[in-house]
Design a protein around this motif. Structure first.
Motif, PDB file in Angstrom:
ATOM      1  N   ASP B  11       0.851  -1.202   0.000  1.00  0.00           N
ATOM      2  CA  ASP B  11       0.000   0.000   0.000  1.00  0.00           C
ATOM      3  C   ASP B  11       0.880   1.243   0.000  1.00  0.00           C
ATOM      4  O   ASP B  11       0.592   2.233  -0.680  1.00  0.00           O
ATOM      5  N   ILE B  12       1.949   1.174   0.781  1.00  0.00           N
ATOM      6  CA  ILE B  12       2.862   2.322   0.866  1.00  0.00           C
ATOM      7  C   ILE B  12       3.588   2.517  -0.463  1.00  0.00           C
ATOM      8  O   ILE B  12       3.699   3.637  -0.969  1.00  0.00           O
ATOM      9  N   VAL B  13       4.035   1.414  -1.048  1.00  0.00           N
ATOM     10  CA  VAL B  13       4.748   1.495  -2.333  1.00  0.00           C
ATOM     11  C   VAL B  13       3.826   2.103  -3.403  1.00  0.00           C
ATOM     12  O   VAL B  13       4.239   2.958  -4.188  1.00  0.00           O
ATOM     13  N   THR B  14       2.561   1.717  -3.398  1.00  0.00           N
ATOM     14  CA  THR B  14       1.599   2.278  -4.355  1.00  0.00           C
ATOM     15  C   THR B  14       1.387   3.770  -4.077  1.00  0.00           C
ATOM     16  O   THR B  14       1.337   4.589  -5.003  1.00  0.00           O
ATOM     17  N   MET B  15       1.300   4.114  -2.790  1.00  0.00           N
ATOM     18  CA  MET B  15       1.051   5.497  -2.384  1.00  0.00           C
ATOM     19  C   MET B  15       2.154   6.440  -2.871  1.00  0.00           C
ATOM     20  O   MET B  15       1.892   7.580  -3.249  1.00  0.00           O
ATOM     21  N   ILE B  16       3.381   5.942  -2.861  1.00  0.00           N
ATOM     22  CA  ILE B  16       4.512   6.819  -3.226  1.00  0.00           C
ATOM     23  C   ILE B  16       4.981   6.579  -4.658  1.00  0.00           C
ATOM     24  O   ILE B  16       6.038   7.055  -5.052  1.00  0.00           O
ATOM     25  N   ASP B  17       4.158   5.875  -5.424  1.00  0.00           N
ATOM     26  CA  ASP B  17       4.569   5.480  -6.777  1.00  0.00           C
ATOM     27  C   ASP B  17       5.017   6.665  -7.647  1.00  0.00           C
ATOM     28  O   ASP B  17       5.943   6.562  -8.440  1.00  0.00           O
ATOM     29  N   ARG B  18       4.347   7.815  -7.449  1.00  0.00           N
ATOM     30  CA  ARG B  18       4.632   8.979  -8.309  1.00  0.00           C
ATOM     31  C   ARG B  18       5.920   9.696  -7.946  1.00  0.00           C
ATOM     32  O   ARG B  18       6.369  10.581  -8.649  1.00  0.00           O
ATOM     33  N   TYR B  19       6.459   9.382  -6.775  1.00  0.00           N
ATOM     34  CA  TYR B  19       7.591  10.166  -6.279  1.00  0.00           C
ATOM     35  C   TYR B  19       8.915   9.405  -6.355  1.00  0.00           C
ATOM     36  O   TYR B  19       8.953   8.196  -6.150  1.00  0.00           O
ATOM     37  N   ASP B  20       9.967  10.143  -6.635  1.00  0.00           N
ATOM     38  CA  ASP B  20      11.293   9.524  -6.714  1.00  0.00           C
ATOM     39  C   ASP B  20      12.252  10.084  -5.673  1.00  0.00           C
ATOM     40  O   ASP B  20      13.424   9.719  -5.627  1.00  0.00           O
ATOM     41  N   LYS B  21      11.736  11.022  -4.868  1.00  0.00           N
ATOM     42  CA  LYS B  21      12.597  11.659  -3.883  1.00  0.00           C
ATOM     43  C   LYS B  21      11.715  12.003  -2.675  1.00  0.00           C
ATOM     44  O   LYS B  21      10.898  12.934  -2.750  1.00  0.00           O
ATOM     45  N   ILE B  22      11.825  11.249  -1.634  1.00  0.00           N
ATOM     46  CA  ILE B  22      10.912  11.487  -0.505  1.00  0.00           C
ATOM     47  C   ILE B  22      11.672  11.592   0.822  1.00  0.00           C
ATOM     48  O   ILE B  22      12.791  11.102   0.958  1.00  0.00           O
ATOM     49  N   ILE B  23      10.960  12.224   1.774  1.00  0.00           N
ATOM     50  CA  ILE B  23      11.453  12.222   3.151  1.00  0.00           C
ATOM     51  C   ILE B  23      10.638  11.152   3.884  1.00  0.00           C
ATOM     52  O   ILE B  23       9.411  11.096   3.745  1.00  0.00           O
ATOM     53  N   LEU B  24      11.313  10.296   4.619  1.00  0.00           N
ATOM     54  CA  LEU B  24      10.620   9.318   5.454  1.00  0.00           C
ATOM     55  C   LEU B  24      10.835   9.752   6.892  1.00  0.00           C
ATOM     56  O   LEU B  24      11.963   9.732   7.395  1.00  0.00           O
TER      57      LEU B  24
END
Lengths: 126, 223
Positions: B11-24
């Motif tokens: 679910d998380i991988v799908t949620m961030i699918d559009r992004y290539d640079k994130i803060i966790l």
């Protein structure tokens, strides 16, 4: 004993398998290892009482993470043997190498997508 | 503490699918104690996301941070210096932390990595149980220290109901009847007779979730 084990097995020494963390295993996969196994003492014979049992749980957790990610959970295994079982050590190294070779390169390295569908328990043909 | 649990990794991988640079972003408060969103879990989730992306042949840059708390402005502000360089913040704090991220960083989306579950405590290592629903008017002094709002499935104030059988609730055979617990406890304290001669009055739920968003202002503490 002069026994040979496959040269592609890289050994990471830890004081006890209880020291092995989820991240140690995940990072190995991140860095492109095709398979990882944790070799701990025989169950019930941990010098620190529960180190190898903790490792077993952690290996189980990594299996669940890999399965959820579509990576065959067979790529991570836990084995138990004593320090005096050189023959068994070689046997395990060969067995694991054979198992991983049969699975092929890790999709983490090839980038070819899922190789495993959770619940179906079988590999998806790539 | 606020108890939360990780969302399924896919679910998380799908949620961030559009992004290539994130803060966790993790949180060192409640969710670290319940092993869902602390520094350790930030590392594991970052690794799992990286594995998922590599599996698909796509790279992702993850900046791992774990703030003291995500429910106080001064800590949330600590990522101000670099937040603009990233496309999204994936917060593994409770729902409060995710919303604070969203409120403070208007130009990048804040995404939840956890399902915030309840206010509770640990029963043993790895097991947590709900204890409080924050109804805003505590009556634990009248019920033997056992909360009928939380422990009774219907939140009854004059229980038990007909669904109570052999100390268990009809909702589940494993679930204890809250009112059975209350009555047993009051009897053990010798307070049962004098406490239950009168009915509880109708509860004012406006201090609970029925009254809209709640807010507390302490004039003596304001700057």
């Amino acid at each position: 004993m002069r026994l040979d084990y496959p040269p592609n097995v890289k050994i990471v020494r830890v004081p006890c398998t209880g020291k092995v963390d989820l991240l140690h295993i995940l990072k190995a996969f991140e860095q492109g290892m095709d398979g990882v196994y944790v070799a701990g003492c025989l169950e019930g014979e941990c010098h620190f009482l529960r180190g190898n049992l903790r490792a077993k749980k952690r290996v189980g957790h990594v299996k669940r993470i890999l399965a959820a990610l579509g990576i065959n959970p067979e790529r991570i295994q836990m084995y138990n043997l004593s320090a005096a079982m050189g023959g068994r050590f070689v046997e395990i190294a060969r067995e694991m190498t054979g198992k991983v070779r049969a699975l092929g390169p890790s999709p983490i390295k090839t980038g070819k997508g899922r190789e495993f569908v959770e619940g179906q328990g079988e590999e998806k043909k790539q | 503490m606020i108890v939360a649990q990780a969302k399924p990794i896919e679910d998380i991988v799908t949620m961030i699918d559009r992004y290539d640079k994130i803060i966790l972003a993790g949180c060192k408060a409640c969710v670290a104690v319940c092993a869902a969103g602390g520094e350790k879990e930030v590392g594991i989730l970052a690794s799992a996301i990286t594995l998922a992306r590599k599996r698909d042949g796509r790279a992702i840059e993850i900046r791992e941070v774990t703030l003291e708390r995500q429910c106080d402005p001064e800590y949330v502000e600590q990522i101000r210096g670099f937040a603009g360089d990233y496309q999204a913040v994936l917060s593994i704090a409770c729902g409060v932390g995710v919303q604070y991220m969203a409120e403070h960083y208007k130009t990048i989306p804040a995404l939840p990595g956890l399902n915030t579950s309840f206010m509770g405590g640990s029963l043993e290592q790895g097991v947590w149980s709900e204890r409080c629903q924050g109804c805003g008017q505590c009556i634990l002094h009248l019920t033997g220290g056992i909360c009928p709002v939380t422990r009774c499935s219907k939140s009854l104030f004059n229980g038990p109901c007909g669904g109570s059988s052999k100390g268990k609730c009809e909702v589940s055979p494993e679930m204890e009847c809250g009112w059975q617990l209350i009555i047993d406890r009051l009897k053990a304290l010798g307070e049962f007779e004098n406490r239950f001669t009168e009915l509880f009055p109708i509860k004012d739920w406006s201090t609970s979730r029925d009254g809209g968003q709640r807010k507390i202002t302490r004039e003596d503490m304001k700057a």
